[in-house]
Enzyme design. Structure first.
Site, PDB file in Angstrom:
ATOM      1  N   GLY A  74      14.180  -5.273  35.057  1.00  0.00           N
ATOM      2  CA  GLY A  74      15.442  -4.616  35.377  1.00  0.00           C
ATOM      3  C   GLY A  74      16.499  -4.873  34.320  1.00  0.00           C
ATOM      4  CD  GLU A  88      -2.556   1.157   9.003  1.00  0.00           C
ATOM      5  OE1 GLU A  88      -3.783   1.353   9.058  1.00  0.00           O
ATOM      6  OE2 GLU A  88      -2.054   0.026   8.864  1.00  0.00           O
ATOM      7  CB  THR A  93       1.199  10.505  14.641  1.00  0.00           C
ATOM      8  OG1 THR A  93       0.394  11.673  14.417  1.00  0.00           O
ATOM      9  CG2 THR A  93       2.291  10.435  13.581  1.00  0.00           C
ATOM     10  CB  THR A 110       4.465  -2.515   5.329  1.00  0.00           C
ATOM     11  OG1 THR A 110       4.533  -1.511   6.339  1.00  0.00           O
ATOM     12  CG2 THR A 110       4.600  -3.888   5.980  1.00  0.00           C
ATOM     13  CB  ALA A 168       2.612  13.494   1.047  1.00  0.00           C
ATOM     14  N   GLY A 169       3.348  12.928   4.621  1.00  0.00           N
ATOM     15  CA  GLY A 169       3.205  11.909   5.651  1.00  0.00           C
ATOM     16  C   GLY A 169       1.853  12.041   6.315  1.00  0.00           C
ATOM     17  CB  SER A 170       0.761  13.721   9.448  1.00  0.00           C
ATOM     18  OG  SER A 170       1.435  12.880  10.373  1.00  0.00           O
ATOM     19  CG  PHE A 195      -1.761   1.134   1.527  1.00  0.00           C
ATOM     20  CD1 PHE A 195      -3.019   1.199   0.945  1.00  0.00           C
ATOM     21  CD2 PHE A 195      -1.378   2.150   2.392  1.00  0.00           C
ATOM     22  CE1 PHE A 195      -3.880   2.254   1.229  1.00  0.00           C
ATOM     23  CE2 PHE A 195      -2.235   3.207   2.680  1.00  0.00           C
ATOM     24  CZ  PHE A 195      -3.487   3.256   2.101  1.00  0.00           C
TER      25      PHE A 195
END
Length: 381
Positions: free
Chosen positions: A337, A362, A364, A156, A128-130, A121
């Site tokens: 720990g 997909e 933030t 992906t 052009a992200g968010s 996809f």
């Protein structure tokens, strides 16, 4: 959580498969940044590559709760495998199944389900992200084809997918009205897989650039009408957010499982550390947040199955589950720990690295809050 018998049975089947076939590979594929190619065929045989597609096109359809369970259980043992299945189903198969022609479904979904091949996809670009509406990739129509140019990033399964669904501008109309969608095949001239990313987490997942240089694309490979691409992809992301939420849920559960095992088996001053109040409080908070997240994820899943609007609920599920995943894995590290930061029998540090993507991919957490708030405000106008 109360589930139908078939959903409980489905969980047990996927859990057994994840524990026996996926978990043994998780350390190796993370350490070597190796794509789990040997898992794809077995998952295809189980129907996990066609969960959102009807049998007519080679799928093995399940309800969205079962789909969420599958992503959750795979991610519980291996986030890289979980995101591979989630992206293929929600972002690869779904838009073709929802918006494609019968010919497109027969051509691509059959290969992507029973055929055991992956789909990708392509929405995000370097600029052009968010703001996905800022797409710069272009598609110019010729007599019998489109010429597509542009670059997509953070894709992906880019190196392994046989085809990708991508957005490109088909007109100079302002905003998102000029964005359309297309199905492009790897192997076509000008379709090039670029740099593979060296990531903090999900290192077995294949994430790379896609470059398109005068890719000659048949007219029949446009998905829907011109100008519908952005709308199609937003509908796709509504469902995709459920799968990312399910992935975060699984990673959180995996971290809690590690913390519980360690608390029961590790002693201080002759007593299991799980008998101390401070550890018990941490475990109680972790389990409560996971269960609350599970209600949100399954609730959004049921709304999707009911055919009602679920944009707000999927954003809530994704927002909450992803942030719960980060909190729970962090607390698991605190409980373990120094053991927690080692690459050993307690994979908490890997789970902690893997879950961070869920707050980014997909949309933030900040974008989810915008989606939720806008929907709330619009509901009172």
């Amino acid at each position: 959580m109360l589930l139908e018998n078939k959903q409980n049975e489905f969980r047990e089947k996927i859990k057994a498969f994840a524990d026996s076939k996926i978990a043994p590979l998780a350390v190796e594929i993370d350490r070597e940044q190796r794509f789990p190619i040997e898992s794809i065929k077995p998952m295809a045989e189980m129907g996990l590559l066609g969960m959102v597609v009807s049998e007519e096109y080679g799928g093995s359809p399940v309800d969205t709760v079962c789909y969420s369970i599958a992503v959750e259980e795979l991610s519980r043992v291996c986030g890289s495998t979980g995101i591979t299945i989630a992206a293929h189903n929600s972002l690869g198969c779904f838009p073709i199944y929802k918006f494609g022609t019968d010919e497109q479904k027969k051509t691509y979904l059959t290969r992507g389900t029973s055929g055991g091949e992956l789909l990708a996809f392509g929405l995000t670009e370097p600029d052009a992200g968010s703001d996905a509406g800022a797409t710069k990739s272009t598609a110019v129509k010729k007599d019998d084809h489109w010429l597509i140019n542009g670059t997509k990033c953070f894709i992906t399964s880019a190196s392994h997918a046989f085809a990708s669904i991508v957005t490109a501008k088909t007109s100079n109309e302002p905003g998102v009205k000029g964005i359309s969608s297309f199905i492009l095949e790897r192997g076509w001239d000008g379709y090039d897989v670029g740099k593979k990313e060296d990531k903090m987490g999900l290192r077995g997942s294949d994430t790379a650039f896609l470059h398109f240089t005068d890719v000659k694309t048949p007219l029949g490979n446009q998905m829907g009408e011109s100008g519908e691409g952005f709308k199609q992809f937003m509908v796709t992301l509504d469902g995709g957010r459920i799968s990312i939420a399910a992935m975060a849920l699984g990673l959180a559960q995996g971290a809690l499982d590690c913390a519980l095992k360690f608390a029961a088996q590790t002693s201080r001053n002759g007593k299991p550390i799980g008998s101390t109040q401070e550890i018990q409080w941490k475990l109680a908070d972790m389990a409560t947040e996971i269960e609350a997240a599970r209600h949100l994820v399954y609730g959004a899943s049921r709304m999707k199955d009911a055919g009602v609007k679920f944009s707000r609920e999927s954003a809530m599920a994704k927002l909450y589950a992803s942030e719960v995943g980060s909190r729970v894995s962090f607390q698991a590290l605190q409980i373990l720990g120094e053991v927690g930061i080692l690459d050993n029998n307690y994979p908490v540090e890997r789970l902690h690295r893997d879950v961070k993507l869920c707050e980014i991919g997909e949309g933030t957490s900040e974008v989810q809050r915008i989606v939720i708030a806008r929907d709330l405000i619009n509901s009172v106008k």
